[in-house]
Every structure is written in structure tokens, then in C-alpha cells.
Design a protein around this motif. Structure first.
Motif, mmCIF file in Angstrom:
data_model
loop_
_atom_site.group_PDB
_atom_site.id
_atom_site.type_symbol
_atom_site.label_atom_id
_atom_site.label_comp_id
_atom_site.label_asym_id
_atom_site.label_seq_id
_atom_site.Cartn_x
_atom_site.Cartn_y
_atom_site.Cartn_z
ATOM 1 N N GLU A 3 -14.065 -34.497 9.219
ATOM 2 C CA GLU A 3 -13.953 -34.532 7.756
ATOM 3 C C GLU A 3 -14.577 -35.810 7.198
ATOM 4 O O GLU A 3 -15.279 -35.788 6.191
ATOM 5 N N ASP A 6 -18.372 -35.528 7.600
ATOM 6 C CA ASP A 6 -18.926 -34.613 6.598
ATOM 7 C C ASP A 6 -18.991 -35.278 5.229
ATOM 8 O O ASP A 6 -19.990 -35.152 4.520
ATOM 9 N N ARG A 7 -17.945 -36.002 4.846
ATOM 10 C CA ARG A 7 -17.914 -36.668 3.546
ATOM 11 C C ARG A 7 -18.991 -37.752 3.473
ATOM 12 O O ARG A 7 -19.709 -37.863 2.487
ATOM 13 N N ASP A 8 -19.110 -38.553 4.517
ATOM 14 C CA ASP A 8 -20.099 -39.630 4.536
ATOM 15 C C ASP A 8 -21.522 -39.082 4.515
ATOM 16 O O ASP A 8 -22.391 -39.628 3.841
ATOM 17 N N ALA A 10 -22.433 -36.193 3.243
ATOM 18 C CA ALA A 10 -22.649 -35.634 1.906
ATOM 19 C C ALA A 10 -23.010 -36.734 0.920
ATOM 20 O O ALA A 10 -23.924 -36.576 0.099
ATOM 21 N N LYS A 11 -22.322 -37.882 0.989
ATOM 22 C CA LYS A 11 -22.643 -39.006 0.097
ATOM 23 C C LYS A 11 -24.046 -39.526 0.364
ATOM 24 O O LYS A 11 -24.788 -39.849 -0.558
#
Length: 67
Positions: A3, A6-8, A10-11
């Protein structure tokens, strides 16, 4: 862990896309200036404003880009 990854990612992708869009905009303004379609004026506060010269088909005021 995935998670966070994925967040990093996406940023990072969004930041990369934003930088590409800024680069494309600056390249387009440079082209318009080179072709004589716009001219740059500097306001007293140091912000650049771009205005159509009447050549090259640009109409009216072009977006403002801060220095």
C-alpha cells in the motif's frame, strides 16, 4: 508494504506528469515567442505576462507565468 509503495509510486507518477505538462507549456510559449505571436511583458511585481502581437493567429492574452 505494498500500500505504501503504491501510494508513493502514484505520487511520483503524478509529479512526473505535472512536470511534463509544465515543460510542454513552457516549450509552447517559447515557440509562440520565437514565431512572433506573443510578446512578454514584466509587471512591476516581477510576474511575466504574455500578450498576442497579432502575428501567428494568437488572440488576446496568453496565460501568466511567474518567473
Amino acid at each position: 508494504m505494498t500500500e505504501l509503495t503504491d501510494r508513493d509510486v502514484a505520487k511520483a507518477v503524478l509529479a512526473h506528469q505535472r512536470q511534463l505538462a509544465i515543460n510542454e507549456t513552457l516549450a509552447h510559449i517559447a515557440y509562440l515567442r520565437w514565431s512572433g505571436a506573443v510578446e512578454r511583458r514584466t509587471r512591476p511585481d516581477g510576474v511575466y505576462e504574455w500578450y498576442a502581437t497579432g502575428a501567428g493567429g494568437a488572440e488576446g492574452r496568453v496565460p501568466v507565468i511567474a518567473p
